[in-house]
Design an enzyme around this catalytic site. Structure first.
Site, PDB file in Angstrom:
ATOM      1  CG  PHE A 171      -1.665   1.285   1.476  1.00  0.00           C
ATOM      2  CD1 PHE A 171      -2.909   1.472   0.897  1.00  0.00           C
ATOM      3  CD2 PHE A 171      -1.150   2.299   2.281  1.00  0.00           C
ATOM      4  CE1 PHE A 171      -3.626   2.648   1.109  1.00  0.00           C
ATOM      5  CE2 PHE A 171      -1.859   3.475   2.513  1.00  0.00           C
ATOM      6  CZ  PHE A 171      -3.102   3.641   1.925  1.00  0.00           C
ATOM      7  CD  GLU A 176     -31.712 -40.243   0.850  1.00  0.00           C
ATOM      8  OE1 GLU A 176     -30.576 -40.477   1.283  1.00  0.00           O
ATOM      9  OE2 GLU A 176     -31.978 -40.228  -0.381  1.00  0.00           O
ATOM     10  CG  ASP A 195     -23.173 -22.636  -8.375  1.00  0.00           C
ATOM     11  OD1 ASP A 195     -21.999 -22.500  -8.762  1.00  0.00           O
ATOM     12  OD2 ASP A 195     -23.543 -22.275  -7.238  1.00  0.00           O
ATOM     13  CG  ASP A 243     -15.427  -8.857   4.329  1.00  0.00           C
ATOM     14  OD1 ASP A 243     -16.260  -7.997   3.960  1.00  0.00           O
ATOM     15  OD2 ASP A 243     -14.650  -9.432   3.542  1.00  0.00           O
ATOM     16  CG  ASP A 251     -18.142 -17.991  -6.286  1.00  0.00           C
ATOM     17  OD1 ASP A 251     -17.335 -17.703  -5.384  1.00  0.00           O
ATOM     18  OD2 ASP A 251     -18.492 -19.168  -6.539  1.00  0.00           O
TER      19      ASP A 251
HETATM   20  C1  GLA Z   1     -17.085 -21.743  -5.672  1.00  0.00           C
HETATM   21  C2  GLA Z   1     -18.321 -21.698  -4.806  1.00  0.00           C
HETATM   22  C3  GLA Z   1     -19.156 -22.920  -5.074  1.00  0.00           C
HETATM   23  C4  GLA Z   1     -19.523 -22.975  -6.527  1.00  0.00           C
HETATM   24  C5  GLA Z   1     -18.281 -22.967  -7.379  1.00  0.00           C
HETATM   25  C6  GLA Z   1     -18.599 -22.836  -8.839  1.00  0.00           C
HETATM   26  O1  GLA Z   1     -16.215 -22.718  -5.252  1.00  0.00           O
HETATM   27  O2  GLA Z   1     -17.989 -21.595  -3.463  1.00  0.00           O
HETATM   28  O3  GLA Z   1     -20.301 -22.908  -4.270  1.00  0.00           O
HETATM   29  O4  GLA Z   1     -20.346 -21.887  -6.843  1.00  0.00           O
HETATM   30  O5  GLA Z   1     -17.430 -21.870  -7.036  1.00  0.00           O
HETATM   31  O6  GLA Z   1     -17.483 -22.806  -9.615  1.00  0.00           O
END
Ligand code: GLA
Length: 726
Positions: free
Chosen positions: A275, A609, A361, A529, A473
């Site tokens: 920094f 389940e 995802d 955080d 992410d």
């Molecule tokens: C990260 C996230 C996972 C998933 C993968 C996809 O590791 O923590 O939950 O979304 O990326 O690549």
């Protein structure tokens, strides 16, 4: 009035705590006291040790005052303070050092905000700004103190203003310098790794500086920007404890040491490593804020104050208090191997058991079928999705589920259209081969055109369909730092400018889509955080979904962060991370103390389940308010398995009339001594039942003696105990 000013004595009062400073005869702002609440009196005698003289430390001419002995609110490197300090700068003429002295002060209604940075907010709070000025140069230090009395929360940030006619260089600009002239302290910190976040470690603060830090450009898995400094004998419900939480998601440092006179100093803020910030004339530099909570009743009370403050005065938006949907995420179910039909079949089965939202995802964009490609290409792979996104979303909506989607806005793959068009958009040092991590690189978010490019792509996707949730992410951290858009003498600003850029993009995206629930993620909990929580009210706590490993992860996380912020999902067994087999009830019970969701292929579950998960969803919804808005107590630590066979935690309604305790046992033994579980937070004089039992218990009995735990003879059993008024 939370803030009292008497001559040059400044007192900040919260419900249970007092923080006092004063300006001494030399104009220096000194810390007098921080701890249990007191009636007003002048506490300035406590700010320096009686009878100490220079002891090989320089003094201010004609006085016995040495910076090295004083409790300065803004401690400075270079003029004889040889301890940890919070500020280091270089003037235009190459001179170092700085002598901030009192200039003025003002009190503002409401808690201050910080330009471009996340911060706690609250009109009910108050702000004190004490402006200091260097004796020699026109450099001003606006010391911001925010008070949110209800949560015993006191925040600090510094705004450095360069009123000289030349540039100055900041080498170190921390947010906190806090001195304790007496006492012996421990530091509790939360270290970890990917899949093993926020493991509690407690160490004595000694003459050897104890430091937690990150140079990852993210707060990271390795350390969390939160520590507790406490009496060496403090426990969950006893003793003095000071929480120090940085409201920042980038490089940080929190450091503490005992000095030559047995005083303890703690400093915290942006990590000075890597920094260096050039401040132009008339420009300001804002440090991130640090949020302090003092508890005289141990860690439990401290955590509850952070939880309330984070839930009510840090998280924002529609989902701050609203019930969030129970979601199913396809990552552990399919990884990259899915198409629209697969997702719709999951949605169909999930809807039948009460799931409310399906998250698609990683792997829906560009031509991404593994982790080598397409980051930066945020356009739909219509071949894989067997049509448009809006068509897929409609099919999922028709099954009765909302739809969520994954992005990784800060990263880029070399195999992408974006990289072909703009190779300079990623961080890379000229003449060096940049290091991939998970085969990917980080975008230069200091650049507006890069942020615009990502925003435009995200906006297009999010507007194209009925999207209710986004997982944001960040699967690698920063290395190979160099920005083509920043002059060579300013390259030391990149880490911080990166964070400012990310925050700006987050603000833009979340403001443009107020109806979308955002969940933050960084390889699980690699950026958990207070900074991120300002933009996104929940975080995927860890990629480790094993219920037993999660005990430590969620328990460690709970010291600062409320269960409402912890993404927690039920996944299949053997667990994909560690191959452990645990009962489905145990997995559910652990995920209840988080956001509760599913991370599995529901179409492959047996009917039995599915019925169990259906029961769990109903049960979770039944206890939703209690779990999400109650007070949380850690009862038995998973970090001391030698003391008990169980890990246990509990939530209690704010009125103390209802509670839910959860136990998880690690192993089954042939002969075991029964254990009592002591509860907390109940009304001592009221009568309670447990799980509707015949027997009634006095609150004080449950808290001082406890109740006998049930014993289950299999591995990793878990129980829930619902405590209600008799
Ligand atoms: C990260 C996230 C996972 C998933 C993968 C996809 O590791 O923590 O939950 O979304 O990326 O690549």
């Amino acid at each position: 009035m939370a803030i009292l000013v008497n001559e040059k004595i400044f007192t900040l009062n919260t419900k249970n705590t007092t923080y006092q400073m004063h300006v001494n005869e030399l104009g220096i702002l000194l810390h007098s006291y921080y701890g249990a609440k007191m009636e007003y009196s002048d506490l300035s005698y406590a700010s320096s040790k009686k009878g100490w003289n220079a002891s090989f430390s320089p003094n201010i001419r004609e006085t016995s005052y040495s910076h090295c002995h004083a409790s300065e609110e803004l401690s400075v490197f270079g003029l004889g303070d040889f301890r940890l300090t919070s500020l280091a700068l270089v003037n235009h003429d190459g001179t170092t050092g700085c002598e901030p002295v009192y200039h003025s002060h003002k009190i503002l209604k409401g808690k201050y905000a910080i330009k471009g940075l996340p911060a706690f907010y609250g009109d009910e709070g108050e702000t004190l700004v004490i402006t200091l000025k260097d004796k020699a140069y026109d450099i001003y230090f606006h010391m911001y103190y925010g008070v949110l009395p209800e949560y015993d929360l006191i925040t600090r940030a510094v705004v450095i203003e360069n009123k000289t006619e030349s540039q100055i260089k900041l080498k170190k600009a921390l947010s906190l310098s806090l001195d304790f002239t007496s006492g012996q302290f421990d530091m509790i910190h939360f270290h970890g790794a990917h899949m093993r976040e926020r493991q509690l470690e407690r160490t004595r603060i000694t003459h050897l500086a104890s430091t937690v830090a990150s140079v990852r450009g993210a707060s990271g898995h390795m350390q969390n920007p939160f520590v507790i400094v406490c009496d060496k004998n403090a426990t969950e419900n006893y003793g003095s404890a000071y929480g120090i939480a940085l409201v920042y998601s980038g490089n940080f440092v929190i450091s503490a040491e005992v000095d030559q006179h047995e005083s303890t100093r703690v400093v915290a803020g942006i990590n000075p490593e890597g920094f260096e910030y050039t401040l132009d004339p008339n420009d300001t530099f804002e440090t991130p804020e640090v949020a302090l909570v003092y508890s005289g009743e141990g860690f439990g009370k401290l955590s509850n104050n952070y939880h309330d403050a984070i839930r009510n005065n840090l998280c924002r938006g529609k989902f701050k208090n609203a019930r969030r949907p129970v979601l199913i995420n396809n990552w552990e179910a399919t990884y990259f191997d899915f198409n629209a039909d697969k997702l719709v079949s999951m949605a169909k089965d999930a809807a039948a058991i009460g799931v409310e939202l399906l998250v698609m995802d990683d792997g829906w964009f560009g031509h991404r079928d593994d982790d080598h490609t397409s980051l930066g290409d945020w356009f739909v792979n219509e071949k894989k999705l067997q049509g448009t996104l809006s068509n897929l979303v409609k099919r999922v909506n028709d099954e009765g589920l909302k739809f969520g989607i994954w992005f990784e806005p800060e990263c880029i793959s070399e195999d992408s259209e974006l990289f072909k068009a703009h190779p300079d958009y990623r961080f890379a040092i000229p003449n060096r081969d940049p290091s991939p991590s998970r085969n990917q690189f980080v975008l230069d978010m200091t650049r507006k055109e890069v942020r615009d490019c990502i925003f435009d792509q995200m906006e297009k996707v999010l507007k194209s369909a009925n999207i209710a949730y986004v997982k944001w992410d960040f699967n690698r951290h920063l290395s190979d730092i160099y920005s083509a858009a920043i002059p060579s003498e300013r390259q030391g600003e990149i880490y911080h400018r990166y964070m400012l850029g990310v925050y700006e993009l987050l603000e833009r995206v979340t403001a443009a889509f107020p109806d979308i629930l955002f969940e933050s993620c960084s390889g699980g909990g690699g950026r958990f955080d207070c900074g991120m929580l300002y933009y996104m009210p929940q975080v995927w706590t860890s990629d480790n979904s094993d219920a037993i490993d999660r005990l430590k992860i969620q328990y460690g996380t709970s010291f600062a962060y409320p269960v409402r912020t912890m993404g927690a999902h039920v996944s299949v067994c053997p667990n994909h991370g560690n191959a452990r087999v645990t009962p489905l009830t145990t997995r559910g019970n652990v995920a209840y103390f988080g956001t509760y969701g599913l991370e599995l292929d529901i179409t492959k579950m047996t009917d039995e389940e599915k019925q169990e998960i259906k029961r769990q969803i109903a049960e979770f919804k039944k206890y939703y308010d209690l779990i999400q808005f109650g007070d949380y107590y850690r009862l038995i630590s998973p970090f001391t398995p030698e003391e008990s066979r169980y890990c246990a935690w509990q939530v209690v309604s704010k009125d103390g009339n209802e509670a839910l305790a959860c136990t998880v046992a690690y192993e089954s033994k042939c002969t075991v001594a029964p254990e009592l579980l002591k509860l907390r937070g109940l009304n001592p004089n009221k009568l309670y039942r447990i799980n509707g039992s015949e027997q009634t218990y006095l609150g004080s009995a449950l808290m001082n003696i406890g109740f006998w735990l049930d014993y289950d003879h299999f591995s990793y059993p878990s129980r829930l105990y619902h405590i209600t008024l008799a």
